[in-house]
Enzyme design. Structure first.
Site, short mmCIF file in Angstrom:
data_model
loop_
_atom_site.label_atom_id
_atom_site.label_comp_id
_atom_site.label_asym_id
_atom_site.label_seq_id
_atom_site.Cartn_x
_atom_site.Cartn_y
_atom_site.Cartn_z
N GLU A 1 15.55 -42.80 -22.55
CA GLU A 1 16.33 -43.19 -23.71
C GLU A 1 16.03 -42.22 -24.85
O GLU A 1 15.63 -42.60 -25.94
CB GLU A 1 16.01 -44.63 -24.13
CG GLU A 1 17.06 -45.19 -25.07
CD GLU A 1 16.64 -46.52 -25.65
OE1 GLU A 1 17.42 -47.47 -25.53
OE2 GLU A 1 15.54 -46.60 -26.21
N GLU B 1 17.82 -35.45 -29.96
CA GLU B 1 16.43 -35.57 -29.54
C GLU B 1 16.10 -34.67 -28.35
O GLU B 1 15.06 -34.84 -27.71
CB GLU B 1 16.09 -37.03 -29.22
CG GLU B 1 16.09 -37.92 -30.44
CD GLU B 1 15.51 -39.30 -30.16
OE1 GLU B 1 15.01 -39.53 -29.04
OE2 GLU B 1 15.56 -40.15 -31.07
#
Length: 710
Positions: free
Chosen positions: A160, A169
């Site tokens: 995730e 990210e």
């Protein structure tokens, strides 16, 4: 399988002193005996708690992992956090009735690089009796090696590592390394696939957040922050801005239907770069100010589990097969929508007109270009250069403030009055205010301006030189101080300071709590010995205001954790700054939030003054106690606090920064237990008032708040 870490024995965390701006490195030790030694604020204001309270997300992942992990296998969890996905995978494997994940055939490896989270994960695993079923590796996944850290490649990847934009990210490089080095060929993955979507919108608020050129053209106050030839000297970085777009729905015109942009397949090695040409039909006349975007996850291969970050006006986003996926997401702050600004005034379109949008993704970001670029009021962002001029990237909210006529007039009024009483004044700008530096030099052709510009430094000095001619001042009278030591009289040619001013605004402090800008007061105190007796200090006072609030969405997202899909997470509450059901000695932290983006909100009291900070005197610790009567009935979840900056001694010019002001963040203090409150005139036997006590700690620059409901 043992949960022994193979990571280095220590990590370093940067911590900033809010009153000095100085930073220091905090050492975080690996040893178990040091488990609770790192400062709790390192994690208490992060989004981990908000994410763990996202029930639709938790259920979607759990259902998908149960569908995917149906036999003994090696599961790799990258970016494991508290280990929730690892726990789901270990349980799913144990439930297969074939073996357990502690055998040689079935195992779960949790990869987490951030040591404080590794320590917290160990607590969670122990609390659930799963510490021997999950192997923790305290490394970045691209540092993990088969045969060294793990015995074999993994059959299933669960992860995730997503942000609001989707790629920020490092999802793509992480997946590339994992497919090349850590996963078997054709692995199973959770999530399985994702699609990004967008929509064209018109919204004046979004325009104000980036177009200082046209906003300033309407001000006509003689101050030119972006004069002709230097239009790009101040700019908002061309990137996706995470925002709760639902808060803008009533003032937003939707100019197109939703459209698909990119599709990403987690089960295959992704490309670093991608481009797509989109032809979007305008659904009404208007001006495109932005592209609003979101993403939809398909978590399992079969396509039965989805998660969407779509705004609420998208009631049924389409999945990859064209069927409809109901939106079941509560308000949460860890994943928002994203906004990409259309350059300058935007792009005018007519109903049924085709809009050509070029979407591009790199390893870590998604961007857009409108074609043809000649249709816009400027050349595209990729050509956004200032030639030999300097460029300063500002936060969108700061750009909007600098274009706000009322804000500018307030400062100029007080500054102009102060300068009229001074002959060849020495003026010190304490913070990163390029506006006040330019304005002072412009308004007084005999002033000598010394600007600290602690965040902008040389970049700020080059900018001031670039705009000097347009603003009618000579750089001979403007100096950017490059000093770490305290300012002394020899720096001012043995003259005392006549004006000490600031907005206050410190570059890079966009997520600070309101009282962290009292760094201005700290700087004034350091210079006390060289301030003239009749020095003009602007602002001269700060007033800490507050209001009791009903904040059900924010409260739910920060409430204490108990069980998450069957796993006890109560051990993380104190460390992650949870509210509710905490011991009396534990309190939730102050959180910086723009209340207008916090979902459902309601004021339960009038705005009241908590304490005042007198900048005419040296800095000191302050306290205040006030009884607050509730004016509306409801559930009180906490208090919002902010500072109104008083610019003049007559208290006639004030810069408000409360919940009605969109360009500032407030400080939010959630109570340990929500309380039903009533208007005193309601006749109900409920809480009608509360006693608020606050203390500003000079040594730490932090605020304390105690309350008693009565």
């Amino acid at each position: 399988m043992s949960s022994v870490s193979t990571a280095p024995q220590r990590q370093f965390q940067l911590r900033v002193d809010p009153l000095t701006g100085n930073s220091e490195w905090v050492v975080i030790e690996e040893q178990e005996s040091q488990e609770d030694m790192f400062p709790k604020p390192l994690l208490a204001t992060t989004s981990y708690l908000d994410m763990l309270n996202d029930s639709p997300r938790n259920k979607a992942y759990c259902d998908a992992i149960n569908k995917t992990v149906t036999k003994p296998c090696h599961v790799l969890d990258i970016g494991a956090g508290t280990g929730l996905l690892s726990l789901m995978a270990a349980r799913a494997m144990s439930s297969s009735n074939e073996t357990t994940c502690s055998t040689t055939k079935g195992r779960v490896t949790a990869c987490e690089s951030y040591l404080p989270m590794v320590k917290l994960m160990r607590k969670v695993l122990r609390a659930n009796g799963m510490e021997r079923k999950v192997h923790i590796i305290n490394k970045r996944s691209d540092e993990v090696e088969v045969g060294v850290d793990i015995a074999s490649r993994a059959d299933v990847l669960v992860s995730e590592i997503l942000d609001s934009e989707f790629l920020g990210e490092g999802l793509i490089p992480t997946l590339q390394h994992a497919h090349d080095n850590l996963l078997v060929e054709n692995p199973e993955t959770v999530p399985y696939r994702a699609t990004t979507y967008g929509q064209l919108v018109e919204c004046t608020h979004l325009w104000r957040l980036h177009d200082l050129v046209n906003a300033e053209a309407n001000v006509l106050d003689g101050i030119n922050l972006v004069p002709t030839g230097c239009e790009k000297s101040l700019y908002v970085k061309p990137q996706q801005l995470a925002m709760h777009c639902d808060a803008l729905k009533e003032e937003m015109e939707l100019l197109s239907e939703p459209f698909k942009i990119f599709e990403f397949d987690f089960s295959r090695r992704p490309d670093s770069n991608g481009e797509v040409e989109l032809h979007i039909k305008a659904t009404k006349d208007g001006t495109i100010h932005a592209v609003v975007s979101w993403w939809v996850l398909q978590l399992d291969r079969e396509g039965s589990n989805f998660y969407s970050t779509a705004p609420k006006w998208i009631s049924c986003p389409s999945n990859m097969n064209g069927s409809l996926v109901p939106v079941a997401r509560d308000w949460c702050d860890h994943w928002k929508q994203c906004v990409w600004f259309t350059p300058e005034k935007g792009l005018r379109v007519c109903t049924d007109e085709a809009v050509h949008l070029h979407a591009i993704h790199t390893d870590t970001s998604i961007s857009y270009e409108f074609e043809p670029l000649s249709c816009l009021t400027e050349v595209g962002y990729q050509q956004c250069t200032a030639g030999n001029h300097s460029q300063i990237s500002l936060a969108p909210e700061r750009m909007a403030i600098y274009g706000d006529k009322t804000w500018r007039c307030s400062f100029l009024k007080v500054l102009r009055n102060g300068l009229q009483k001074k002959i060849s004044p020495i003026c010190v700008v304490a913070d990163d205010s390029i506006f006040l530096t330019v304005a002072t030099a412009h308004l007084s052709d005999t002033s000598n301006v010394l600007s600290f510009l602690p965040g902008l430094r040389e970049q700020g000095a080059r900018y001031l030189k670039d705009v000097s001619v347009a603003n009618g001042y000579s750089m001979d009278r403007v100096v950017v101080l490059n000093k770490k030591s305290q300012l002394a009289l020899h720096d001012t040619h043995e003259r005392k300071v006549d004006l000490f001013i600031g907005e206050p605004f410190y570059y890079g402090g966009d997520n600070m709590l309101p009282w962290h800008n009292l760094r201005f007061w700290s700087e004034r105190t350091k210079l006390n010995s060289i301030l003239s007796e009749d020095v003009l200090i602007m602002p001269c006072k700060g007033i800490l205001r507050a209001c009791a609030m009903s904040l059900p969405d924010l409260w739910r997202s920060r409430q204490s954790l108990k069980e998450i899909v069957g796993f006890d997470h109560s051990v993380v509450n104190a460390t992650l700054g949870a509210c509710g059901d905490l011991p009396a000695s534990e309190e939730s932290p102050f959180l910086p939030f723009s209340l207008w983006q916090c979902g459902e909100t309601k004021r339960l009291s009038e705005i009241f003054t908590v304490m005042e900070f007198d900048f005419m005197k040296p800095m000191s610790s302050c306290s205040g106690t006030v009884e607050v009567k509730f004016t509306n009935s409801g559930i009180c979840h906490g208090f919002a606090l902010w500072i109104d900056w008083v610019l003049d001694a007559e208290n006639s010019v004030v810069i408000p920064t409360g919940p009605d002001q969109r360009y500032w963040k407030q400080g939010v203090k959630l109570v340990n237990k929500p309380v039903q409150v009533e208007n005193p005139g309601s006749g109900m036997d409920k809480c009608c008032s509360t006693i608020i006590s606050t203390f500003f700690d000079l040594s730490s620059g932090e605020m304390e708040l105690k309350h008693i409901f009565s």
